[in-house]
Design a protein around this motif. Structure first.
Motif, PDB file in Angstrom:
ATOM      1  N   LEU A   1       0.850  -1.182   0.000  1.00 19.78           N
ATOM      2  CA  LEU A   1       0.000   0.000   0.000  1.00 19.78           C
ATOM      3  C   LEU A   1       0.892   1.240   0.000  1.00 19.78           C
ATOM      4  CD1 LEU A   1      -2.887   1.181   0.169  1.00 19.78           C
ATOM      5  CD2 LEU A   1      -2.645   1.115   2.665  1.00 19.78           C
TER       6      LEU A   1
ATOM      7  N   ARG B   1      -5.976   4.196   1.807  1.00 16.34           N
ATOM      8  CA  ARG B   1      -6.578   3.072   2.527  1.00 16.34           C
ATOM      9  C   ARG B   1      -7.121   2.065   1.527  1.00 16.34           C
ATOM     10  NH1 ARG B   1      -8.327   4.443   7.944  1.00 16.34           N
ATOM     11  NH2 ARG B   1      -7.718   6.590   8.457  1.00 16.34           N
ATOM     12  N   ALA B   2      -6.897   0.789   1.800  1.00 17.08           N
ATOM     13  CA  ALA B   2      -7.421  -0.278   0.941  1.00 17.08           C
ATOM     14  C   ALA B   2      -7.258  -1.613   1.639  1.00 17.08           C
ATOM     15  CB  ALA B   2      -6.695  -0.300  -0.406  1.00 17.08           C
ATOM     16  N   PHE B   3      -8.207  -2.497   1.432  1.00 17.02           N
ATOM     17  CA  PHE B   3      -8.157  -3.859   1.956  1.00 17.02           C
ATOM     18  C   PHE B   3      -7.937  -3.874   3.471  1.00 17.02           C
ATOM     19  CE2 PHE B   3      -6.464  -4.182  -2.476  1.00 17.02           C
ATOM     20  CZ  PHE B   3      -7.572  -4.813  -3.021  1.00 17.02           C
TER      21      PHE B   3
ATOM     22  N   PHE C   1      -6.607   5.576  -2.891  1.00 21.78           N
ATOM     23  CA  PHE C   1      -5.795   4.372  -2.690  1.00 21.78           C
ATOM     24  C   PHE C   1      -4.795   4.264  -3.829  1.00 21.78           C
ATOM     25  CE2 PHE C   1      -9.151   2.978  -5.492  1.00 21.78           C
ATOM     26  CZ  PHE C   1      -8.594   2.010  -6.314  1.00 21.78           C
TER      27      PHE C   1
ATOM     28  N   PRO D   1     -10.496  -2.196  -4.761  1.00 23.63           N
ATOM     29  CA  PRO D   1     -11.228  -1.659  -3.607  1.00 23.63           C
ATOM     30  C   PRO D   1     -12.568  -1.054  -4.013  1.00 23.63           C
ATOM     31  CG  PRO D   1      -8.917  -1.118  -3.418  1.00 23.63           C
ATOM     32  CD  PRO D   1      -9.084  -1.756  -4.764  1.00 23.63           C
TER      33      PRO D   1
ATOM     34  N   GLU E   1     -14.859   0.652  -2.175  1.00 21.77           N
ATOM     35  CA  GLU E   1     -15.430   1.787  -1.445  1.00 21.77           C
ATOM     36  C   GLU E   1     -15.191   3.135  -2.123  1.00 21.77           C
ATOM     37  OE1 GLU E   1     -11.602   0.643   0.881  1.00 21.77           O
ATOM     38  OE2 GLU E   1     -13.046  -0.282  -0.483  1.00 21.77           O
ATOM     39  N   TYR E   2     -14.507   3.137  -3.281  1.00 20.46           N
ATOM     40  CA  TYR E   2     -14.189   4.386  -3.964  1.00 20.46           C
ATOM     41  C   TYR E   2     -14.978   4.488  -5.262  1.00 20.46           C
ATOM     42  CZ  TYR E   2     -10.248   4.457  -0.735  1.00 20.46           C
ATOM     43  OH  TYR E   2      -9.470   4.455   0.400  1.00 20.46           O
TER      44      TYR E   2
ATOM     45  N   ARG F   1     -11.974   4.165  -9.966  1.00 19.86           N
ATOM     46  CA  ARG F   1     -10.943   3.149  -9.738  1.00 19.86           C
ATOM     47  C   ARG F   1     -10.327   2.728 -11.065  1.00 19.86           C
ATOM     48  NH1 ARG F   1     -14.614  -1.302  -7.498  1.00 19.86           N
ATOM     49  NH2 ARG F   1     -15.961  -0.326  -9.044  1.00 19.86           N
TER      50      ARG F   1
END
Length: 298
Positions: free
Chosen positions: A156, A160-162, A175, A190, A192-193, A196
Motif C-alpha cells: 500500500l 486506505r485499501a483492503f 488508494f 477496492p 469503497e471508492y 478506480r
C-alpha cells in the motif's frame, strides 16, 4: 465492469522513454490522479549524460508521487529536501502554493549505468488545500504496509485499501497500491471508492473475460466489483479515490482556477518560485506555446 481502456502513449526523450497514460482525452482524471507516467524500463549506459536529468522546474496545486521498481533518482526541491529515491519507497512532494524540484541520476547509476523503471503520478489537491505550504515526505519501503495471499503480494503506497492504512498523510480519500501477481493470482479492486483503475506495468491479466498487457490502464465503472486474474507473472498498479472536480492543467501547473495558472506562469518567470537550495544553477524556462506537455518526470 470496464468503462474504458487507456493505452500509454510512448515518447522518446533522448535515451529515455516514458509512456503517458493520464491525462487522456476521454478521461482526464481517476479520482484525484490527474497525471500518470510509466517511466522505462530503460537500461542506462555508464556515464549517464546530464542531459538525461530533469532540471529544476515548478509545480502548483498538486502532490507528485514518485515510485520506482528499479534504479535510483536524486530528488532536490525548494523546501531544502534532498532525497535519493529507491525501489519500493514512497516520495510524496506537495507543491501547494508553489515549489520547484529536480530529478537527477546522481547516485552510482551516473558512473555505472543500470536499469531505471518506475511510475510518476500527480494527485490534485482539494480546492481548500491548493495553496497549502509546500512540503516533501519520504517513507522507505519498510514503512509501507504489505499483504499477501496465494499468488498475490501487494504494498500500500498511499491511502486506505483492503483494511490497511499507512503513515502517508493524503489530502483526500484515495488508494494507491503496487501489486505482484503470480500466474493464476487474483485480486479485486477496492470497492469503497467511486473512481478506480488498474495499470498493467508488466505481464498479462484478465478482466471481464478479456486479457490486457503492459501499458494499458483499465478504468472501471463505479458500482462494479472487478477482479484481475494474472495469466502470467504480472506487476499491476491499483489507483483511484474520490473525484475532486475539474482542474485546469498547463505544463506543470494544476489549479481549479485559470487565473491561478496565469499567476504561476508569472511567478516562475520572475523567480518568485525559488529554485532547489542544492540545485540552483540551471532551470527549465517557461515554455512557449498555448499548452506544453508536462515534464515527464514529476
Amino acid at each position: 465492469m470496464l468503462d474504458l481502456v487507456i493505452g500509454a502513449r510512448r515518447k522518446d526523450l533522448g535515451g529515455f522513454e516514458v509512456g503517458r497514460v493520464l491525462p487522456f482525452m476521454r478521461r482526464r482524471m481517476v479520482g484525484p490522479f490527474i497525471f500518470f507516467d510509466h517511466m522505462g524500463p530503460v537500461d542506462l549506459p555508464p556515464h549517464v549524460p546530464r542531459t538525461t536529468d530533469v532540471r529544476p522546474h515548478p509545480h502548483i496545486g498538486l502532490s507528485t508521487v514518485t515510485y520506482l521498481f528499479d534504479g535510483e533518482i536524486m530528488h532536490r526541491d525548494s523546501t531544502g529536501a534532498q532525497q535519493a529515491i529507491r525501489p519500493g519507497a514512497l516520495n510524496w512532494m506537495t507543491a501547494g502554493s508553489g515549489i520547484s524540484h529536480s530529478e537527477r541520476f546522481d547516485g552510482p547509476i551516473r558512473q555505472s549505468g543500470g536499469r531505471v523503471h518506475g511510475i510518476q503520478a500527480w494527485v490534485v489537491l482539494p480546492e481548500a488545500q491548493e495553496e497549502m505550504e509546500p512540503s516533501f515526505i519520504h517513507h522507505g519501503a519498510e514503512d509501507l504496509p504489505v499483504f499477501g495471499e496465494a499468488g498475490v503480494s501487494a504494498r500500500l503506497i498511499a491511502g486506505r485499501a483492503f483494511g490497511l492504512t499507512n503513515p502517508v498523510r493524503t489530502q483526500s480519500p484515495l488508494f494507491y497500491l503496487h501489486v505482484e501477481l503470480q500466474p493464476g493470482g487474483r485480486i479485486g479492486i477496492p470497492s469503497e471508492y467511486p473512481e478506480r483503475a488498474a495499470y498493467v506495468v508488466a505481464g498479462r491479466v484478465e478482466a471481464d473475460g478479456r486479457d490486457y498487457g503492459p501499458g494499458q490502464m483499465l478504468v472501471f465503472a463505479g458500482r462494479s466489483d472487478p477482479v484481475l486474474t494474472a495469466l502470467e507473472a504480472s506487476t499491476v498498479m491499483l489507483l483511484g479515490g474520490e473525484p475532486l472536480g475539474p482542474r485546469h492543467i498547463w505544463w506543470n501547473f494544476v489549479s481549479s482556477r485559470q487565473d491561478r495558472i496565469e499567476q504561476a506562469k508569472a511567478d516562475w518567470q520572475s523567480g518568485r518560485i525559488h529554485l532547489p537550495l542544492n540545485d540552483d544553477q540551471e532551470f527549465i524556462p517557461l515554455p512557449e506555446g498555448p499548452k506544453p506537455a508536462p515534464e515527464p518526470m514529476s
